[in-house]
Structures are given as C-alpha cells and as structure tokens.
Design a protein around this motif. Sequence first.
Motif, PDB file in Angstrom:
ATOM      1  N   ALA A 192       0.749  -1.398  -0.111  1.00  0.00           N
ATOM      2  CA  ALA A 192      -0.003   0.086  -0.051  1.00  0.00           C
ATOM      3  C   ALA A 192       1.001   1.253   0.142  1.00  0.00           C
ATOM      4  CB  ALA A 192      -1.128   0.020   1.083  1.00  0.00           C
ATOM      5  N   GLY A 193       0.059   2.508  -0.170  1.00  0.00           N
ATOM      6  CA  GLY A 193       0.856   3.562  -0.087  1.00  0.00           C
ATOM      7  C   GLY A 193       1.493   4.126   1.009  1.00  0.00           C
ATOM      8  N   VAL A 194       2.373   4.834   1.539  1.00  0.00           N
ATOM      9  CA  VAL A 194       2.965   5.419   2.541  1.00  0.00           C
ATOM     10  C   VAL A 194       1.986   5.829   3.575  1.00  0.00           C
ATOM     11  CG1 VAL A 194       3.646   7.747   1.877  1.00  0.00           C
ATOM     12  CG2 VAL A 194       5.203   6.553   3.378  1.00  0.00           C
ATOM     13  N   ASP A 195       0.979   6.606   3.251  1.00  0.00           N
ATOM     14  CA  ASP A 195       0.171   7.155   4.112  1.00  0.00           C
ATOM     15  C   ASP A 195      -1.097   6.085   4.379  1.00  0.00           C
ATOM     16  OD1 ASP A 195       1.864   9.409   4.777  1.00  0.00           O
ATOM     17  OD2 ASP A 195       0.709  10.286   2.749  1.00  0.00           O
ATOM     18  N   ASP A 196      -1.216   5.077   3.885  1.00  0.00           N
ATOM     19  CA  ASP A 196      -2.285   4.184   3.983  1.00  0.00           C
ATOM     20  C   ASP A 196      -2.328   3.598   5.481  1.00  0.00           C
ATOM     21  OD1 ASP A 196      -3.975   1.736   4.366  1.00  0.00           O
ATOM     22  OD2 ASP A 196      -3.984   1.930   1.870  1.00  0.00           O
ATOM     23  N   LYS A 207       9.455  -6.065  -5.220  1.00  0.00           N
ATOM     24  CA  LYS A 207      10.336  -5.327  -4.668  1.00  0.00           C
ATOM     25  C   LYS A 207      10.214  -4.866  -3.054  1.00  0.00           C
ATOM     26  CE  LYS A 207      14.266  -5.079  -6.329  1.00  0.00           C
ATOM     27  NZ  LYS A 207      15.145  -5.944  -5.829  1.00  0.00           N
ATOM     28  N   LYS A 208       8.842  -4.543  -2.914  1.00  0.00           N
ATOM     29  CA  LYS A 208       8.375  -4.106  -1.426  1.00  0.00           C
ATOM     30  C   LYS A 208       8.291  -5.361  -0.605  1.00  0.00           C
ATOM     31  CE  LYS A 208       5.499  -0.133  -3.005  1.00  0.00           C
ATOM     32  NZ  LYS A 208       4.211   0.491  -2.976  1.00  0.00           N
ATOM     33  N   THR A 209       8.175  -6.509  -1.197  1.00  0.00           N
ATOM     34  CA  THR A 209       8.002  -7.628  -0.391  1.00  0.00           C
ATOM     35  C   THR A 209       9.450  -8.103   0.042  1.00  0.00           C
ATOM     36  OG1 THR A 209       5.821  -8.204  -1.426  1.00  0.00           O
ATOM     37  CG2 THR A 209       7.159  -9.902  -0.349  1.00  0.00           C
ATOM     38  N   GLU A 210      10.381  -8.207  -1.003  1.00  0.00           N
ATOM     39  CA  GLU A 210      11.588  -8.547  -0.614  1.00  0.00           C
ATOM     40  C   GLU A 210      12.164  -7.588   0.329  1.00  0.00           C
ATOM     41  OE1 GLU A 210      13.912  -8.464  -4.339  1.00  0.00           O
ATOM     42  OE2 GLU A 210      12.583 -10.170  -5.184  1.00  0.00           O
ATOM     43  N   SER A 261      12.530  -0.960   7.151  1.00  0.00           N
ATOM     44  CA  SER A 261      11.331  -0.315   7.763  1.00  0.00           C
ATOM     45  C   SER A 261      10.453   0.384   6.687  1.00  0.00           C
ATOM     46  CB  SER A 261      11.746   0.916   8.673  1.00  0.00           C
ATOM     47  OG  SER A 261      12.632   1.777   7.757  1.00  0.00           O
ATOM     48  N   LYS A 262       9.262   0.973   6.896  1.00  0.00           N
ATOM     49  CA  LYS A 262       8.473   1.631   6.052  1.00  0.00           C
ATOM     50  C   LYS A 262       9.279   2.751   5.324  1.00  0.00           C
ATOM     51  CE  LYS A 262       4.272   3.223   7.014  1.00  0.00           C
ATOM     52  NZ  LYS A 262       3.063   4.059   7.240  1.00  0.00           N
ATOM     53  N   ALA A 263      10.125   3.549   6.191  1.00  0.00           N
ATOM     54  CA  ALA A 263      10.755   4.800   5.433  1.00  0.00           C
ATOM     55  C   ALA A 263      12.109   4.315   4.494  1.00  0.00           C
ATOM     56  CB  ALA A 263      11.551   5.649   6.573  1.00  0.00           C
ATOM     57  N   GLN A 264      12.576   3.120   5.016  1.00  0.00           N
ATOM     58  CA  GLN A 264      13.545   2.525   4.017  1.00  0.00           C
ATOM     59  C   GLN A 264      13.123   1.913   2.815  1.00  0.00           C
ATOM     60  OE1 GLN A 264      14.946  -0.224   6.977  1.00  0.00           O
ATOM     61  NE2 GLN A 264      17.137   0.724   7.194  1.00  0.00           N
ATOM     62  N   MET A 265      11.974   1.315   2.849  1.00  0.00           N
ATOM     63  CA  MET A 265      11.384   0.710   1.638  1.00  0.00           C
ATOM     64  C   MET A 265      10.875   2.108   0.593  1.00  0.00           C
ATOM     65  SD  MET A 265       8.615  -2.059   3.350  1.00  0.00           S
ATOM     66  CE  MET A 265       7.666  -2.063   1.785  1.00  0.00           C
ATOM     67  N   PHE A 266      10.439   3.172   1.284  1.00  0.00           N
ATOM     68  CA  PHE A 266       9.917   4.060   0.340  1.00  0.00           C
ATOM     69  C   PHE A 266      11.193   4.985  -0.377  1.00  0.00           C
ATOM     70  CE2 PHE A 266       5.832   2.969   1.811  1.00  0.00           C
ATOM     71  CZ  PHE A 266       5.141   3.025   0.476  1.00  0.00           C
ATOM     72  N   GLU A 267      12.392   5.076   0.573  1.00  0.00           N
ATOM     73  CA  GLU A 267      13.545   5.467   0.158  1.00  0.00           C
ATOM     74  C   GLU A 267      14.008   4.464  -1.204  1.00  0.00           C
ATOM     75  OE1 GLU A 267      16.836   7.760  -0.820  1.00  0.00           O
ATOM     76  OE2 GLU A 267      15.044   8.279   0.405  1.00  0.00           O
ATOM     77  N   SER A 268      14.052   3.184  -0.785  1.00  0.00           N
ATOM     78  CA  SER A 268      14.484   2.416  -1.958  1.00  0.00           C
ATOM     79  C   SER A 268      13.696   2.217  -3.015  1.00  0.00           C
ATOM     80  CB  SER A 268      14.305   0.605  -1.376  1.00  0.00           C
ATOM     81  OG  SER A 268      15.216   0.699  -0.411  1.00  0.00           O
ATOM     82  N   GLU A 327       4.803   8.139  -4.297  1.00  0.00           N
ATOM     83  CA  GLU A 327       5.779   7.523  -3.863  1.00  0.00           C
ATOM     84  C   GLU A 327       6.284   6.431  -5.028  1.00  0.00           C
ATOM     85  OE1 GLU A 327       4.503   9.073  -0.640  1.00  0.00           O
ATOM     86  OE2 GLU A 327       3.448   7.552  -1.620  1.00  0.00           O
ATOM     87  N   ASP A 328       5.249   5.816  -5.749  1.00  0.00           N
ATOM     88  CA  ASP A 328       5.501   4.844  -6.860  1.00  0.00           C
ATOM     89  C   ASP A 328       5.445   5.688  -8.213  1.00  0.00           C
ATOM     90  OD1 ASP A 328       5.723   2.728  -5.039  1.00  0.00           O
ATOM     91  OD2 ASP A 328       3.729   1.956  -5.639  1.00  0.00           O
ATOM     92  N   ARG A 329       5.299   7.250  -8.237  1.00  0.00           N
ATOM     93  CA  ARG A 329       5.102   8.029  -9.192  1.00  0.00           C
ATOM     94  C   ARG A 329       4.041   7.479 -10.284  1.00  0.00           C
ATOM     95  NH1 ARG A 329      11.648   9.013  -9.886  1.00  0.00           N
ATOM     96  NH2 ARG A 329      11.929   9.424  -7.656  1.00  0.00           N
ATOM     97  N   LEU A 330       2.856   7.429  -9.531  1.00  0.00           N
ATOM     98  CA  LEU A 330       1.784   6.925 -10.528  1.00  0.00           C
ATOM     99  C   LEU A 330       0.443   7.332 -10.232  1.00  0.00           C
ATOM    100  CD1 LEU A 330       0.433   4.181  -9.339  1.00  0.00           C
ATOM    101  CD2 LEU A 330       2.551   3.155 -10.206  1.00  0.00           C
TER     102      LEU A 330
END
Length: 193
Positions: free
Chosen positions: A53-57, A85-88, A95-102, A169-172
């Motif tokens: 899901a999105g970062v703010d979900d 990728k999010k699952t990996e 963390s959530k912050a690290q995932m969205f930075e990735s 975050e996913d630019r879509l």
Amino acid sequence: MADRNAEIALARSAAPESISHDAEVLVLGRHGYETAVKGKNGFVCMVQRSWTAGVDDPDFWNPKLRAPICFNPPAARSYLPFAIKKTEWRLAGQSKAQMFESIKVGLDKKELPTPESGAMCYMMSKRGYLNDRDGHWHPHLMFFVPRMDALTWGADLPGSPLLAADDPEDRLTVFLIPVAQWSDGTADPTNDH
C-alpha cells in the motif's frame, strides 16, 4: 501444501476464470513471491499484502490484509515489480521509511519501471480483505498510469463511476472502476460505488 493451494485459489479469484485459469500464479514464500503455477496468457495473479500500500495508508502494517489481484501483461511487466520489490525489502527487515527510500532510488536509477501503456489489473474477489474499513470493498478494475491530474479522466467528479488514487511514492496515478459483479459471476448487491 493446503495453505499454498488456498493462496493459489485466492489469487485466481481476483479475475474471472476465463482470465485467471491460464494466468501465472505467484505465492508468498519465505523470501518473497515465487511462481506456484506457470501461466500461458501473460496475466499474473497473486495475493498482495499490506506493505504494498501507499506510505500514508492506515492499513500499511495490517496483518489481515489479503488483496487478490490479477495483472494484465503490461502491468505484470511494469507494476508487478513494485509489489515484488516491496515484499523483498519487507522480508529483509526494511522499515517503511527505508522501503520508500529504496523505491525513490530504484525509480531515479531506472531500476524500477514506469507504467506501460494499458497497464491494468482485476480485483474482483469477494474473498479478499482490503482494509479494516471496507473489508472486501467492491469488485473493480484498476488502471496504472504515470502521475496525472485525475480530472483528465473525469475521476472523482459527482456521478462519475471512476475513482482515482495518487501514488506519489510509486510515481503513478491509479484509476479504479467499480464493476457490477464479482469474479465468480455473482452480483455486487451494493450500489454505493
């Protein structure tokens, strides 16, 4: 094996049998998604978890979330890599912050794709659990496009059947169209789409 078979059946329930029967099916394993059934038609069905899901979900960490989804070939090539990728990253302990930075880094380096023209998916399972507010919500189709103004499609306007979700975050932008029946052919009795 029963859990694996249940996950395969749940993944296939995302789309009508005419589509999901010949689709590739991914299941969540210890290290990420793995192919459980080879496909023949280019579609890919899976059960997404909350961390896609999105970062703010508010349901980002909800362990109950099970979202059966079946991607058409363009979405399998250009949106599915995000879920994988999010699952990996999640299973690796990010963390959530690290995932969205990735994600940001992956998009900036063009290691993650932008949505292909025609990328869409089916989310028509009455057995899914999308969030604590709506449960399985309504059967719907989703279209993935590069970020744009939702009004370009007439989304979210009074009387419009089209809804939009911005995903910076996913630019879509994701456009959702509720449909009248579930993947098993039964009617969705509610009309409050």
